[in-house]
Motif scaffolding. Structure first.
Motif, PDB file in Angstrom:
ATOM      1  N   PHE B  45       8.819 -33.974  -5.824  1.00 44.45           N
ATOM      2  CA  PHE B  45       9.443 -33.657  -4.539  1.00 44.45           C
ATOM      3  C   PHE B  45      10.615 -32.688  -4.685  1.00 44.45           C
ATOM      4  O   PHE B  45      10.957 -31.979  -3.748  1.00 44.45           O
ATOM      5  N   GLN B  46      11.226 -32.681  -5.866  1.00 44.02           N
ATOM      6  CA  GLN B  46      12.424 -31.851  -6.057  1.00 44.02           C
ATOM      7  C   GLN B  46      12.068 -30.358  -6.019  1.00 44.02           C
ATOM      8  O   GLN B  46      12.924 -29.517  -5.769  1.00 44.02           O
ATOM      9  N   GLU B  47      10.786 -30.038  -6.272  1.00 45.79           N
ATOM     10  CA  GLU B  47      10.377 -28.631  -6.274  1.00 45.79           C
ATOM     11  C   GLU B  47       9.999 -28.113  -4.886  1.00 45.79           C
ATOM     12  O   GLU B  47       9.774 -26.917  -4.708  1.00 45.79           O
ATOM     13  N   VAL B  48       9.879 -29.045  -3.918  1.00 47.08           N
ATOM     14  CA  VAL B  48       9.435 -28.633  -2.582  1.00 47.08           C
ATOM     15  C   VAL B  48      10.637 -28.156  -1.763  1.00 47.08           C
ATOM     16  O   VAL B  48      11.622 -28.876  -1.641  1.00 47.08           O
ATOM     17  N   PRO B  49      10.574 -26.932  -1.231  1.00 46.16           N
ATOM     18  CA  PRO B  49      11.683 -26.464  -0.393  1.00 46.16           C
ATOM     19  C   PRO B  49      11.801 -27.318   0.871  1.00 46.16           C
ATOM     20  O   PRO B  49      10.792 -27.612   1.516  1.00 46.16           O
ATOM     21  N   VAL B  50      13.030 -27.713   1.197  1.00 42.78           N
ATOM     22  CA  VAL B  50      13.270 -28.519   2.399  1.00 42.78           C
ATOM     23  C   VAL B  50      14.161 -27.734   3.357  1.00 42.78           C
ATOM     24  O   VAL B  50      15.234 -27.274   2.973  1.00 42.78           O
ATOM     25  N   CYS B  51      13.710 -27.555   4.578  1.00 35.57           N
ATOM     26  CA  CYS B  51      14.533 -26.943   5.622  1.00 35.57           C
ATOM     27  C   CYS B  51      15.122 -28.084   6.434  1.00 35.57           C
ATOM     28  O   CYS B  51      14.375 -28.856   7.047  1.00 35.57           O
ATOM     29  N   LEU B  52      16.420 -28.170   6.448  1.00 36.83           N
ATOM     30  CA  LEU B  52      17.056 -29.262   7.189  1.00 36.83           C
ATOM     31  C   LEU B  52      17.154 -28.919   8.671  1.00 36.83           C
ATOM     32  O   LEU B  52      17.408 -27.774   9.040  1.00 36.83           O
ATOM     33  N   GLY B  53      16.972 -29.920   9.518  1.00 38.53           N
ATOM     34  CA  GLY B  53      17.107 -29.691  10.953  1.00 38.53           C
ATOM     35  C   GLY B  53      16.585 -30.868  11.735  1.00 38.53           C
ATOM     36  O   GLY B  53      15.867 -31.724  11.208  1.00 38.53           O
ATOM     37  N   ASN B  54      16.976 -30.897  12.998  1.00 40.92           N
ATOM     38  CA  ASN B  54      16.525 -31.946  13.897  1.00 40.92           C
ATOM     39  C   ASN B  54      15.263 -31.468  14.619  1.00 40.92           C
ATOM     40  O   ASN B  54      15.221 -30.344  15.120  1.00 40.92           O
ATOM     41  N   PHE B  55      14.258 -32.310  14.689  1.00 42.02           N
ATOM     42  CA  PHE B  55      12.984 -31.944  15.315  1.00 42.02           C
ATOM     43  C   PHE B  55      13.153 -31.517  16.776  1.00 42.02           C
ATOM     44  O   PHE B  55      12.387 -30.709  17.289  1.00 42.02           O
ATOM     45  N   GLU B  56      14.178 -32.062  17.425  1.00 41.67           N
ATOM     46  CA  GLU B  56      14.390 -31.712  18.840  1.00 41.67           C
ATOM     47  C   GLU B  56      15.155 -30.402  19.018  1.00 41.67           C
ATOM     48  O   GLU B  56      15.307 -29.921  20.145  1.00 41.67           O
ATOM     49  N   GLN B 102       7.513 -28.601  22.619  1.00 43.64           N
ATOM     50  CA  GLN B 102       8.319 -27.465  22.142  1.00 43.64           C
ATOM     51  C   GLN B 102       7.736 -26.904  20.847  1.00 43.64           C
ATOM     52  O   GLN B 102       7.645 -25.690  20.657  1.00 43.64           O
ATOM     53  N   LEU B 103       7.338 -27.798  19.958  1.00 42.87           N
ATOM     54  CA  LEU B 103       6.734 -27.380  18.692  1.00 42.87           C
ATOM     55  C   LEU B 103       5.447 -26.589  18.950  1.00 42.87           C
ATOM     56  O   LEU B 103       5.218 -25.533  18.337  1.00 42.87           O
ATOM     57  N   LEU B 104       4.604 -27.088  19.849  1.00 41.14           N
ATOM     58  CA  LEU B 104       3.340 -26.401  20.131  1.00 41.14           C
ATOM     59  C   LEU B 104       3.603 -25.015  20.719  1.00 41.14           C
ATOM     60  O   LEU B 104       2.907 -24.047  20.393  1.00 41.14           O
ATOM     61  N   ASP B 105       4.620 -24.912  21.566  1.00 40.03           N
ATOM     62  CA  ASP B 105       4.986 -23.610  22.135  1.00 40.03           C
ATOM     63  C   ASP B 105       5.398 -22.636  21.041  1.00 40.03           C
ATOM     64  O   ASP B 105       4.990 -21.473  21.040  1.00 40.03           O
ATOM     65  N   LEU B 106       6.220 -23.124  20.116  1.00 36.28           N
ATOM     66  CA  LEU B 106       6.667 -22.263  19.015  1.00 36.28           C
ATOM     67  C   LEU B 106       5.494 -21.902  18.107  1.00 36.28           C
ATOM     68  O   LEU B 106       5.366 -20.756  17.668  1.00 36.28           O
ATOM     69  N   ALA B 107       4.616 -22.869  17.847  1.00 41.98           N
ATOM     70  CA  ALA B 107       3.448 -22.610  16.997  1.00 41.98           C
ATOM     71  C   ALA B 107       2.632 -21.466  17.584  1.00 41.98           C
ATOM     72  O   ALA B 107       2.174 -20.566  16.879  1.00 41.98           O
TER      73      ALA B 107
END
Lengths: 286, 286
Positions: B45-56, B102-107
């Protein structure tokens, strides 16, 4: 007298339902809506108390339910129509679904026993695999309006399960008739309005789209009988059970009013090609 | 390498899916979540890039989608669990359903082609008339969590219809196994945790409640095979297809670990008595 509170009671379906219930003489009717009846509205509406307020305003709704502890709520509010609902889905969800859940919470707090919910027979089913469509058919709406109506139905059923709040879900097809003032919704109303104004009639698609049209006073009669027969905790299609294409409707109008100009535009992605409701359950409950 | 973005990728299902996809070696995996992996998490897991943020947080999500134009989104975010979801339904709707739209709109805006959605096989069906339950069974959830999952499914199908965005809806039953750290959700995990800590095991109801338990690595394998087989635009039950009562699970645990104290509490209104998924469709798609 049974006390009934009509939320969104000054609209098209609202006025027709209210007229039927007031005329029946057995109900004390109160309206909650964001505006009152205009001065030119028929006398029968001028006697109905109207509580002004926004459906999304929980505090105002709380005051109204405290002041009018109705036995039955009739929930007619809808801030979107099928054709607009896909344009701002977040708004559709918040102004209709979240607000409906708030209403159910308040209903529970103020010991209201029953809610009649006006759902959308024309959109909750999506594109049916065959017609007529019964209440147990799959529900895959192709517009947000239908998804929100369907989710609201599920919350009504949840509140029944958790708290005993009784519901009557009426999936109404395409009503036409008195008090239909929308310039954009309801084929028959829009066509007649445009002819009267001497405007061109605009049809989306080739006119082959089939819908289940029902006279709005038949809707009001049906819902009143369902309430009188205590047919709660049911999902009921409320339609004519008969399908007419747009072109068949135009032909009927032409027979009455003579010819008028029609322009055909490209079809819309959220329009189901054919939808006719199976109304056997409604007949058995009436 | 196919780029995949895992929203909510640091959770229980997230970690297991991520591990499977990273190990497969064909995918470039990125995580979006409100926190990163803890320092003690396995090296993979340490190699996976993580983007921090709130889903909303729509703006943050937009940045992440711009920066990581993934081919496939895996939507694992859920702010509620079945047992809490009825307590604040408005929050459930806003933080899950509105945020998903919101996610679907951005997708759609960023030309993402596919979304894998983790739905809830245990709650979308409500109380089934018979078991096992296939994907076409009626869906009448008895908790808000299930209604919101169901409505999100409908919006995925709507976005497919309107905009061509492909979806894979996985109705997962009751997974157990590695990385399950919730102190309240997941019977097997909670029971084992309490035994290890020397605490009493608390059961809601008489222990007769039947569920479909599935090893979480089997869930991860199944979903990876569905993605590899391009089985999109489907609703698929992901379970074992086998029912076990709570008491049967407790007996199995006792056989391994010896006896432990159990207290039975009153059943909960949002618990379905028995639910086992029909997984024939999953088998045929794998």
């Amino acid at each position: 007298m049974k006390k009934m509170l009509f939320l969104g009671g000054t609209g098209f379906l609202g006025k027709n339902l209210l007229e039927a219930f007031v005329q029946a003489g057995e109900y004390e009717c109160v309206v909650f809506d964001k505006q009152g009846f205009p001065a030119e509205a028929p006398a029968i509406f001028q006697e109905v108390p109207v509580c002004l307020g926004n459906f999304e305003d929980r505090d105002r709704l709380r005051e109204v339910l405290q002041q009018h502890p109705a036995e039955v709520l009739v929930h007619l509010v809808s801030t979107t129509i099928p054709s607009s609902s896909n344009l701002d889905i977040a708004l559709d969800i918040e102004s209709n679904l979240v607000a409906t859940v708030q209403l159910l919470d308040l209903a529970r707090q103020y010991n209201i026993r029953k809610v009649v919910f006006l759902s959308s027979g024309g959109t909750v089913y999506g594109i049916p695999s065959s017609n007529p469509v019964s209440e147990t058919a799959p529900t895959n709406p192709i517009c947000s309006h239908g998804i929100v109506k369907l989710a609201a139905e599920k919350y009504l059923q949840l509140y029944r399960h958790l708290y005993g709040l009784e519901y009557l879900i009426c999936r109404v097809s395409n009503p036409y008739g008195e008090y239909h003032h929308s310039p954009v919704q309801g084929l028959i109303n829009v066509v007649l309005r445009r002819i009267v104004k001497g405007e061109e009639v605009v049809i989306w698609g080739d006119g082959s789209t089939i819908r289940d049209y029902i006279y709005v006073k038949d809707v009001a009669d049906a819902i009143m009988k369902l309430v009188q027969n205590d047919a709660f905790n049911q999902v009921v299609n409320v339609g004519s059970g008969q399908g007419l294409s747009i072109n068949q409707v135009l032909t009927l109008v032409q027979k009455e009013l003579g010819s008028f100009p029609v322009r055909y535009e490209r079809g819309r992605a959220f329009d189901v090609p054919a939808l006719v409701l199976d109304c056997a359950k409604l007949r058995s409950l009436m």
